[in-house]
Design an enzyme around this catalytic site. Structure first.
Site, PDB file in Angstrom:
ATOM      1  N   LYS A   1       0.950  -1.040   0.045  1.00  0.00           N
ATOM      2  CA  LYS A   1       0.085   0.047  -0.023  1.00  0.00           C
ATOM      3  C   LYS A   1       0.835   1.165   0.029  1.00  0.00           C
ATOM      4  CE  LYS A   1      -4.406   0.657   1.846  1.00  0.00           C
ATOM      5  NZ  LYS A   1      -5.320   0.395   3.449  1.00  0.00           N
TER       6      LYS A   1
HETATM    7  O1  G3P Z   1      -9.217   1.169   4.535  1.00  0.00           O
HETATM    8  C1  G3P Z   1      -9.329   2.462   4.968  1.00  0.00           C
HETATM    9  C2  G3P Z   1      -9.707   2.437   6.455  1.00  0.00           C
HETATM   10  O2  G3P Z   1      -9.207   1.764   7.426  1.00  0.00           O
HETATM   11  C3  G3P Z   1      -9.914   3.831   6.952  1.00  0.00           C
HETATM   12  O3  G3P Z   1     -11.145   4.014   7.658  1.00  0.00           O
HETATM   13  O4  G3P Z   1     -12.881   4.677   8.985  1.00  0.00           O
HETATM   14  O5  G3P Z   1     -10.484   5.482   9.110  1.00  0.00           O
HETATM   15  O6  G3P Z   1     -11.703   6.251   7.613  1.00  0.00           O
HETATM   16  P1  G3P Z   1     -11.633   5.137   8.462  1.00  0.00           P
END
Ligand code: G3P
Length: 213
Positions: free
Chosen positions: A86
């Site tokens: 990534k």
């Molecule tokens: O896959 C990306 C994710 O982990 C981010 O999620 O909820 O932190 O925006 P969030």
């Protein structure tokens, strides 16, 4: 649309894998830091559990392409059959080549198009974080999907990320995401329906009334 699980928690990964619904895992520096375990060992353990693409991100402190590639090669070497590296969506990130990449932190269609043309295996639009700033994140997933469909030579897959609830999942499937990467809690929420619970209780009551326990 396939499902990946979005976590670095190996217990959650094992539970989701046992359900038979996930075909990959995504992690990020925040998710791995939450586990307070060794970064590389955690990725290697995850790759030993799930037989599918496992996204492991380069260090959050790395900003130049050369170091990203070095770190990416080390992540890839943990398990070349499964590891995907990534890389953040930056000018330097776009330069990283020679390893399967998941270009992350995508917030515009143009970023996704650039990543695809730079050879990324996956792009990860973050829909929840766009929702957080009052921009419908699902529109981005739909737009990227429409653009990629216009160009058959683009083979980059769309991983809908920053998924926060079951409605996101249905919307992602309608919008043409190849994959939704989903927190364990949301996978569990997707299994639920009050009529299913009521049905189970009724079957139990009818059965035990005649056949006993
Ligand atoms: O896959 C990306 C994710 O982990 C981010 O999620 O909820 O932190 O925006 P969030």
């Amino acid at each position: 649309m396939k499902f990946f699980i979005d976590t670095a928690n190996v217990d959650e990964i094992r539970k989701a894998n046992d359900m038979g619904v996930i075909s990959g895992v995504t992690t990020n520096p925040s998710l791995i830091a939450k586990e307070h375990k060794d970064y590389a060992k955690t990725l290697a353990e995850i790759a030993s559990i799930v037989d599918g693409p496992i996204s492991g991100e380069v260090k959050a402190t790395t900003t130049d392409a050369e170091t990203m590639v070095k770190e990416g090669e080390a992540i890839y070497a943990l398990d070349p059959k499964h590891m995907v590296v990534k890389i953040p969506m930056t000018v330097e990130g776009l330069k990283a080549k020679g390893i399967p990449t998941n270009c992350t932190l995508i917030f515009s269609a143009n970023q996704a198009l650039l990543a695809a043309r730079a050879g990324a295996a996956y792009v990860s639009p973050f829909l929840g974080r766009l929702d957080d700033i009052s921009q419908p994140g699902i529109d981005l997933v739909r737009t990227i999907s429409e653009i990629f469909a216009n160009y058959p030579d683009i083979h980059t897959q769309i991983i809908a990320a920053s998924v926060r609830n079951p409605i996101h999942i249905t919307e992602c499937a309608l919008a043409g995401a190849d994959i939704a990467t989903v927190p364990y809690k949301v996978i569990e929420q997707m299994t639920k329906h009050p009529l299913t619970d009521q049905g189970i209780e009724k079957f139990k009551a009818d059965y035990t009334a005649v056949f006993g326990a």
